[in-house]
Scaffold this motif. Structure first.
Motif, PDB file in Angstrom:
ATOM      1  N   SER A 133      -9.202  -0.124   2.442  1.00 35.01           N
ATOM      2  CA  SER A 133      -7.863   0.372   2.773  1.00 35.01           C
ATOM      3  C   SER A 133      -7.925   1.749   3.430  1.00 35.01           C
ATOM      4  O   SER A 133      -7.074   2.080   4.252  1.00 35.01           O
ATOM      5  CB  SER A 133      -6.974   0.400   1.531  1.00 35.01           C
ATOM      6  OG  SER A 133      -7.458   1.343   0.600  1.00 35.01           O
ATOM      7  N   SER A 165     -11.892  -2.380  -2.414  1.00 32.03           N
ATOM      8  CA  SER A 165     -10.574  -2.502  -1.790  1.00 32.03           C
ATOM      9  C   SER A 165     -10.048  -1.144  -1.343  1.00 32.03           C
ATOM     10  O   SER A 165      -9.433  -1.030  -0.278  1.00 32.03           O
ATOM     11  CB  SER A 165      -9.582  -3.143  -2.767  1.00 32.03           C
ATOM     12  OG  SER A 165     -10.003  -4.439  -3.093  1.00 32.03           O
ATOM     13  N   HIS A 202      -8.279   0.984   6.958  1.00 32.28           N
ATOM     14  CA  HIS A 202      -7.043   0.446   7.547  1.00 32.28           C
ATOM     15  C   HIS A 202      -5.988   1.515   7.771  1.00 32.28           C
ATOM     16  O   HIS A 202      -5.219   1.432   8.735  1.00 32.28           O
ATOM     17  CB  HIS A 202      -6.459  -0.650   6.651  1.00 32.28           C
ATOM     18  CG  HIS A 202      -7.297  -1.875   6.620  1.00 32.28           C
ATOM     19  ND1 HIS A 202      -7.228  -2.777   5.600  1.00 32.28           N
ATOM     20  CD2 HIS A 202      -8.236  -2.355   7.466  1.00 32.28           C
ATOM     21  CE1 HIS A 202      -8.074  -3.764   5.823  1.00 32.28           C
ATOM     22  NE2 HIS A 202      -8.699  -3.522   6.953  1.00 32.28           N
ATOM     23  N   TYR A 203      -5.891   2.484   6.862  1.00 31.06           N
ATOM     24  CA  TYR A 203      -4.811   3.461   6.930  1.00 31.06           C
ATOM     25  C   TYR A 203      -5.283   4.834   7.413  1.00 31.06           C
ATOM     26  O   TYR A 203      -4.550   5.804   7.295  1.00 31.06           O
ATOM     27  CB  TYR A 203      -4.134   3.595   5.562  1.00 31.06           C
ATOM     28  CG  TYR A 203      -3.356   2.357   5.215  1.00 31.06           C
ATOM     29  CD1 TYR A 203      -2.097   2.136   5.756  1.00 31.06           C
ATOM     30  CD2 TYR A 203      -3.893   1.394   4.374  1.00 31.06           C
ATOM     31  CE1 TYR A 203      -1.387   0.992   5.455  1.00 31.06           C
ATOM     32  CE2 TYR A 203      -3.185   0.241   4.065  1.00 31.06           C
ATOM     33  CZ  TYR A 203      -1.936   0.047   4.611  1.00 31.06           C
ATOM     34  OH  TYR A 203      -1.240  -1.092   4.324  1.00 31.06           O
ATOM     35  N   PRO A 229       2.116  -3.131   5.306  1.00 33.72           N
ATOM     36  CA  PRO A 229       0.839  -3.733   5.709  1.00 33.72           C
ATOM     37  C   PRO A 229       0.257  -3.007   6.915  1.00 33.72           C
ATOM     38  O   PRO A 229       0.998  -2.547   7.783  1.00 33.72           O
ATOM     39  CB  PRO A 229       1.207  -5.178   6.047  1.00 33.72           C
ATOM     40  CG  PRO A 229       2.664  -5.183   6.242  1.00 33.72           C
ATOM     41  CD  PRO A 229       3.231  -4.044   5.469  1.00 33.72           C
ATOM     42  N   TYR A 253      -6.580  -8.777   6.777  1.00 31.39           N
ATOM     43  CA  TYR A 253      -7.214  -8.476   5.490  1.00 31.39           C
ATOM     44  C   TYR A 253      -6.230  -8.767   4.368  1.00 31.39           C
ATOM     45  O   TYR A 253      -5.078  -8.362   4.426  1.00 31.39           O
ATOM     46  CB  TYR A 253      -7.642  -7.008   5.427  1.00 31.39           C
ATOM     47  CG  TYR A 253      -8.241  -6.630   4.090  1.00 31.39           C
ATOM     48  CD1 TYR A 253      -9.510  -7.050   3.753  1.00 31.39           C
ATOM     49  CD2 TYR A 253      -7.526  -5.873   3.172  1.00 31.39           C
ATOM     50  CE1 TYR A 253     -10.078  -6.728   2.542  1.00 31.39           C
ATOM     51  CE2 TYR A 253      -8.088  -5.531   1.952  1.00 31.39           C
ATOM     52  CZ  TYR A 253      -9.357  -5.955   1.638  1.00 31.39           C
ATOM     53  OH  TYR A 253      -9.904  -5.627   0.422  1.00 31.39           O
ATOM     54  N   LYS A 254      -6.708  -9.461   3.384  1.00 26.40           N
ATOM     55  CA  LYS A 254      -5.909  -9.751   2.189  1.00 26.40           C
ATOM     56  C   LYS A 254      -6.581  -9.089   1.001  1.00 26.40           C
ATOM     57  O   LYS A 254      -7.808  -9.119   0.871  1.00 26.40           O
ATOM     58  CB  LYS A 254      -5.826 -11.262   1.946  1.00 26.40           C
ATOM     59  CG  LYS A 254      -5.225 -12.038   3.085  1.00 26.40           C
ATOM     60  CD  LYS A 254      -3.732 -11.920   3.088  1.00 26.40           C
ATOM     61  CE  LYS A 254      -3.149 -12.822   4.158  1.00 26.40           C
ATOM     62  NZ  LYS A 254      -2.151 -12.218   4.956  1.00 26.40           N
ATOM     63  N   LEU A 255      -5.767  -8.511   0.143  1.00 25.65           N
ATOM     64  CA  LEU A 255      -6.321  -7.932  -1.085  1.00 25.65           C
ATOM     65  C   LEU A 255      -6.862  -9.049  -1.962  1.00 25.65           C
ATOM     66  O   LEU A 255      -6.289 -10.135  -2.013  1.00 25.65           O
ATOM     67  CB  LEU A 255      -5.216  -7.211  -1.871  1.00 25.65           C
ATOM     68  CG  LEU A 255      -4.913  -5.785  -1.498  1.00 25.65           C
ATOM     69  CD1 LEU A 255      -3.749  -5.272  -2.334  1.00 25.65           C
ATOM     70  CD2 LEU A 255      -6.101  -4.889  -1.670  1.00 25.65           C
ATOM     71  N   TYR A 302      -0.032  -2.686   0.517  1.00 29.98           N
ATOM     72  CA  TYR A 302      -0.261  -3.870   1.350  1.00 29.98           C
ATOM     73  C   TYR A 302       0.959  -4.790   1.397  1.00 29.98           C
ATOM     74  O   TYR A 302       1.145  -5.511   2.369  1.00 29.98           O
ATOM     75  CB  TYR A 302      -1.498  -4.632   0.873  1.00 29.98           C
ATOM     76  CG  TYR A 302      -2.774  -4.035   1.434  1.00 29.98           C
ATOM     77  CD1 TYR A 302      -3.250  -4.411   2.678  1.00 29.98           C
ATOM     78  CD2 TYR A 302      -3.484  -3.077   0.723  1.00 29.98           C
ATOM     79  CE1 TYR A 302      -4.398  -3.856   3.207  1.00 29.98           C
ATOM     80  CE2 TYR A 302      -4.634  -2.512   1.240  1.00 29.98           C
ATOM     81  CZ  TYR A 302      -5.097  -2.907   2.483  1.00 29.98           C
ATOM     82  OH  TYR A 302      -6.222  -2.346   3.012  1.00 29.98           O
ATOM     83  N   ASP A 303       1.813  -4.749   0.363  1.00 29.31           N
ATOM     84  CA  ASP A 303       3.033  -5.552   0.386  1.00 29.31           C
ATOM     85  C   ASP A 303       4.116  -4.916   1.249  1.00 29.31           C
ATOM     86  O   ASP A 303       4.726  -5.570   2.085  1.00 29.31           O
ATOM     87  CB  ASP A 303       3.577  -5.753  -1.034  1.00 29.31           C
ATOM     88  CG  ASP A 303       2.757  -6.732  -1.848  1.00 29.31           C
ATOM     89  OD1 ASP A 303       1.956  -7.482  -1.252  1.00 29.31           O
ATOM     90  OD2 ASP A 303       2.903  -6.737  -3.088  1.00 29.31           O
TER      91      ASP A 303
END
Length: 146
Positions: A102, A98, A105-106, A74, A83-85, A70-71
Motif C-alpha cells: 500500500s 500489505s 500504491h499511495y 482505492p 491489487y486486492k487486499l 482500499y474500500d
C-alpha cells in the motif's frame, strides 16, 4: 611544499563563505517548503473530515486502516496492476506485506505521475500524501516489532 594539498578549513574568509552559503541554502529551503505548503491548504481543508476518519482508523490498527483505505479510496492503478487486499489479515507478516504494498500504491510521487490520475487532480495527490503518512507510521511500528 608547493605540491602539498592546501585546505582552507580554518581560514576566516572560507568559514565566512561557508556560513553565508549555509544561511542561503536554509532560506531557500524554507521558502520552497512554504510555497509547496500553500497550494495544499485548500485541499487539506476540503479533506479534513476524511483525514480525521483515516486517523481514527489508524488508531484502531493496521487492518482497519488498510480495509478502509482500499474500500473508500482505492488506488488509481492501471487495469493490469489491480491489487486486492488479502482476505485474512490476521498474521503479522500478511499485514506487513500489505502495508508495504500500500505504501507503493499511495506514494505521492507515484500517484501524481500515475497515468490513471488526471494531471490537475491535486486533491487526490494531497489525500495520497496523508494516507501515505499514516501507512508509513504503521509500517514502521510493524517493522520495529520484529
Amino acid at each position: 611544499e608547493s605540491l602539498k594539498p592546501k585546505t582552507f578549513i580554518g581560514e576566516s574568509w572560507f568559514d565566512e563563505a561557508v556560513a553565508f552559503i549555509r544561511a542561503y541554502q536554509t532560506r531557500v529551503k524554507e521558502e520552497e517548503e512554504r510555497k509547496s505548503g500553500e497550494w495544499k491548504k485548500p485541499y487539506l481543508e476540503q479533506l479534513q473530515a476524511t483525514i480525521l476518519v483515516l486517523k481514527e482508523n489508524q488508531k484502531v490498527g493496521a487492518k482497519d486502516l488498510l480495509k478502509h483505505v482500499y474500500d473508500k479510496h482505492p488506488p488509481h492503478l492501471p487495469a493490469d496492476d489491480e491489487y486486492k487486499l488479502p482476505d485474512d489479515l490476521s498474521e503479522e507478516k500478511t499485514i506487513q506485506r500489505s502495508l508495504k504494498k500500500s505504501l507503493i500504491h499511495y506514494h505521492p510521487d507515484k500517484s501524481f505521475n500515475s497515468p490513471t490520475v488526471e494531471k490537475n487532480d491535486k486533491k487526490w495527490v494531497v489525500l495520497c500524501e496523508e494516507i501515505y503518512k499514516l501507512l508509513a507510521a504503521l509500517y514502521q511500528v510493524t517493522k520495529e516489532v520484529q
